[in-house]
Design an enzyme around this catalytic site. Structure first.
Site, PDB file in Angstrom:
ATOM      1  N   TRP A   1      -8.159  -0.212  -0.341  1.00  0.00           N
ATOM      2  CA  TRP A   1      -8.330   0.842   0.681  1.00  0.00           C
ATOM      3  C   TRP A   1      -8.168   2.231   0.076  1.00  0.00           C
ATOM      4  O   TRP A   1      -8.850   3.185   0.462  1.00  0.00           O
ATOM      5  CB  TRP A   1      -7.286   0.640   1.787  1.00  0.00           C
ATOM      6  N   HIS A   2      -7.262   2.332  -0.915  1.00  0.00           N
ATOM      7  CA  HIS A   2      -6.977   3.657  -1.461  1.00  0.00           C
ATOM      8  C   HIS A   2      -8.126   4.224  -2.296  1.00  0.00           C
ATOM      9  O   HIS A   2      -8.260   5.447  -2.390  1.00  0.00           O
ATOM     10  CB  HIS A   2      -5.699   3.619  -2.298  1.00  0.00           C
ATOM     11  N   GLY A   3      -8.913   3.387  -2.920  1.00  0.00           N
ATOM     12  CA  GLY A   3      -9.989   3.976  -3.696  1.00  0.00           C
ATOM     13  C   GLY A   3     -10.782   2.957  -4.492  1.00  0.00           C
ATOM     14  O   GLY A   3     -10.342   1.823  -4.705  1.00  0.00           O
TER      15      GLY A   3
ATOM     16  N   PHE B   1      -8.865   9.862   0.130  1.00  0.00           N
ATOM     17  CA  PHE B   1      -8.988   8.482   0.598  1.00  0.00           C
ATOM     18  C   PHE B   1      -9.662   8.425   1.962  1.00  0.00           C
ATOM     19  O   PHE B   1      -9.852   7.402   2.518  1.00  0.00           O
ATOM     20  CB  PHE B   1      -7.616   7.808   0.664  1.00  0.00           C
TER      21      PHE B   1
END
Length: 475
Positions: free
Chosen positions: A322-324, A475
Site C-alpha cells: 500500500w505504501h508504494g 502515498f
C-alpha cells in the site's frame, strides 16, 4: 496545497471564516469548493480521477442498498471495489508491474511490448481510495445507510483537512457530522488551533530539521560508518513520526476548529512495549482499516495459531505494498509481519511483569527500547531509495569506531538532538502524567500564553521553512 505554506494560512482563514458566516444549508458548498481548490493546487487535472471514483461509489452505494438479491449486491460491491482498486493499480503500480514483467521477459529473451507510462501519482490516492472503499463496504454490510446527497457524499471523500494523508475515516463517523449544524465554538476553536500549532512544531522544527541530516546520509549510503547510520536511522524514525503525526495534528486541529471530530491516528507509538502495541499506536486509521476489511474476513485470530500468523503476515505484506511501488516497502511490510508472527509465537513464554515497581519499570523500559530498535531497523528499508542502498547501509552497520558524521555543522545536529529530547519529554509527560504540566491549557493566563508565544517563537527561530512536502503525500 501544503499545510506548511503561507498559501494555506490565508486559505484556512478565509475558508473557516466563510464556513461560520454562511447559512447552514450552504456550509457543505463552501467546504466542497474549498476542498476542490485545495486538491487542484497540486495537479488540477487529477480532480477528474477523484470525480470518477466519487460518481462510481455514490451510485454503487445507492444501488447496493436498494438491491435485495445477495448475488447482485455482491456484484455491485465487486464492481465498485474493482473501479477503485483499478485506478490505484494503474496510477501507482502500473510501471512497477511492467518493470517486473520486463525483467521476466528478459530472462527468456522475449521483448516486452508494453511501454512505460509517463504519469504522476495523484497526491493522496491511496488515502481517499481506501476511504471511498470503506463507504461501499459498510453500505454492503448494512452498517451504513447510502448517502443520497451527492454533495455531502463528495465532501465525505474530499474533506480537505484529511483528503491527502488521512486519517482514513469511516462513513459512520464523518457523514453524520457533515449533515450536522456547526456553530462557532470558542473552546473547539482554541483547542483546534493549539493542536495545529503543535503539528506545525513537529513538522517544521523537528521533522524538517532531522531530514537535513537523514538525507545527507541516506543519499550517500556508501560513505558512512555504522555509528552514523545508526544515528541517521534513529533520526529518520523520529522524522517520519513527527512529519506524519504533525500533518495529522494539523488536519485534526483544522477540522476541530470548524466543529468536526476526526479519528485519532497516533498515540505515542515509540512508547510501545511490543510490536503489537506499536501497531495499536501507529497510523491507527490504516491499521484498523486492514483489521476490519482484510484481517477479520480472513478469519482474524479465531483459527489456529498458524492461521493467525498467516493472516497477520498477509495484512502487513499488503500494508507494505500500500505504501508504494517499490520492493523496499514490501520488505518493510514483511519485516513487520515477521516481527508480529514471532511475537505471537513467543508471547506465551515471555516473563510476566514483576510485582516489584522498580523491576517492572526497568522491564518496561527495556521492552520499549527493544521495540524501538526493531522498528528503527525496519525503517532502513522504508527510507532507502533502493534495496541495494538498504543492504549497503546494513552492511556498513558493522563498521563502528570512526567518528560519526555530523552533517552540515554542529548547530543543525545540536538543534536536531534538542528537538528529539523535547519531543520525548513532552510525550513522556502525556504518557505517564497526563494531568500534570499542561502548559497550553494552564488556568494561569501568564503560563498559558507564555507557552503559546514561546512555541510560536521557537517555530519562527528554529523552524525549517523550505516548503518540503509531507512524506505521506506520496502515498
Amino acid at each position: 496545497m501544503l499545510f506548511n505554506s503561507i498559501d494555506f494560512v490565508f486559505f484556512y482563514i478565509i475558508v473557516t471564516t466563510l464556513y461560520f458566516v454562511v447559512p447552514h444549508k450552504l456550509k457543505w458548498v463552501i467546504l466542497l469548493a474549498a476542498s476542490c481548490y485545495f486538491y487542484m493546487a497540486f495537479v488540477p487535472i487529477y480532480i477528474l480521477i477523484l470525480g470518477f471514483t466519487i460518481v462510481i461509489d455514490y451510485f454503487a452505494g445507492i444501488y447496493i442498498e436498494n438491491e435485495h438479491n445477495p448475488r447482485r449486491r455482491k456484484m455491485l460491491l465487486a464492481a465498485s471495489l474493482a473501479a477503485n482498486v483499478g485506478i490505484l493499480i494503474f496510477f501507482k503500480y502500473f510501471n512497477f508491474l511492467n518493470l517486473n514483467v520486463n525483467i521476466l521477459c528478459n530472462k527468456f529473451n522475449y521483448h516486452n511490448p508494453i511501454p512505460y507510462l509517463s504519469i504522476l501519482l495523484p497526491i493522496g490516492l491511496s488515502f481517499h481510495t481506501f476511504q471511498a472503499m470503506s463507504y461501499t463496504i459498510e453500505v454492503y454490510r448494512g452498517k451504513q445507510k447510502a448517502e443520497k446527497h451527492f454533495g455531502i457524499y463528495s465532501l465525505y471523500v474530499m474533506f480537505y483537512p484529511q483528503l491527502v494523508a488521512g486519517p482514513i475515516e469511516r462513513p459512520q463517523n464523518i457523514l453524520p457530522q457533515l449533515h450536522k449544524k456547526h456553530e462557532f465554538n470558542y473552546d473547539l476553536m482554541q483547542s483546534g488551533l493549539k493542536m495545529m500549532l503543535w503539528g506545525f512544531f513537529k513538522k517544521l522544527v523537528i521533522a524538517d530539521r532531522l531530514s537535513i541530516f537523514v538525507n545527507s546520509v541516506y543519499n550517500n549510503p556508501d560513505m558512512h560508518n555504522g555509528t552514523t547510520i545508526v544515528i541517521a536511522s534513529f533520526f529518520f524514525a523520529i522524522q517520519i513520526y513527527c512529519d506524519f503525526s504533525g500533518y495529522t495534528d494539523i488536519a485534526i486541529g483544522c477540522a476541530r476548529t470548524m466543529g468536526f471530530d476526526l479519528m485519532k491516528n497516533f498515540d505515542r507509538p515509540y512508547f510501545a512495549s511490543n510490536i503489537q502495541d506499536f501497531w495499536r499506536r501507529w497510523h491507527i486509521s490504516l491499521s484498523t482499516w486492514f483489521r476490519d476489511y482484510v484481517y477479520f474476513p480472513l478469519g482474524g485470530s479465531k483459527g489456529s495459531r498458524s492461521r493467525t500468523c498467516f493472516n497477520l503476515f498477509v495484512i502487513f505484506l499488503l500494508s507494505g505494498i500500500w505504501h508504494g511501488a517499490n520492493y523496499t516497502y514490501v520488505i518493510w511490510g514483511m519485516l513487520h509481519g515477521l516481527y508480529s508472527v514471532i511475537y505471537i509465537v513467543i508471547k506465551p513464554y515471555l516473563r510476566k511483569t514483576p510485582s516489584n515497581k522498580v523491576a517492572a519499570t526497568l522491564m518496561r523500559m527495556g521492552n520499549i527500547a527493544l521495540t524501538l530498535s526493531f522498528v528503527t531497523f525496519a525503517w532502513i528499508f522504508f527510507r532507502a531509495a533502493t534495496i541495494h542502498d538498504a543492504f549497503t547501509l546494513i552492511h556498513n552497520l558493522k563498521s563502528f569506531g570512526a567518528a560519526p558524521f555530523i552533517g552540515d555543522g554542529i548547530s543543525n545536529f545540536a538543534q536536531s538532538v534538542l528537538g528529539i529530547l523535547l519531543l520525548f519529554v513532552l510525550e513522556y509527560k502525556i504518557e505517564y502524567h497526563p494531568d500534570q504540566f499542561n502548559f497550553f491549557s494552564s488556568p494561569n493566563i501568564v503560563v498559558r500564553w507564555g507557552a503559546l508565544v514561546f512555541t510560536i517563537l521557537w517555530i519562527i527561530v528554529f523552524g525549517v521553512f523550505n516548503g518540503s512536502q509531507f512524506i505521506y503525500f506520496q502515498f
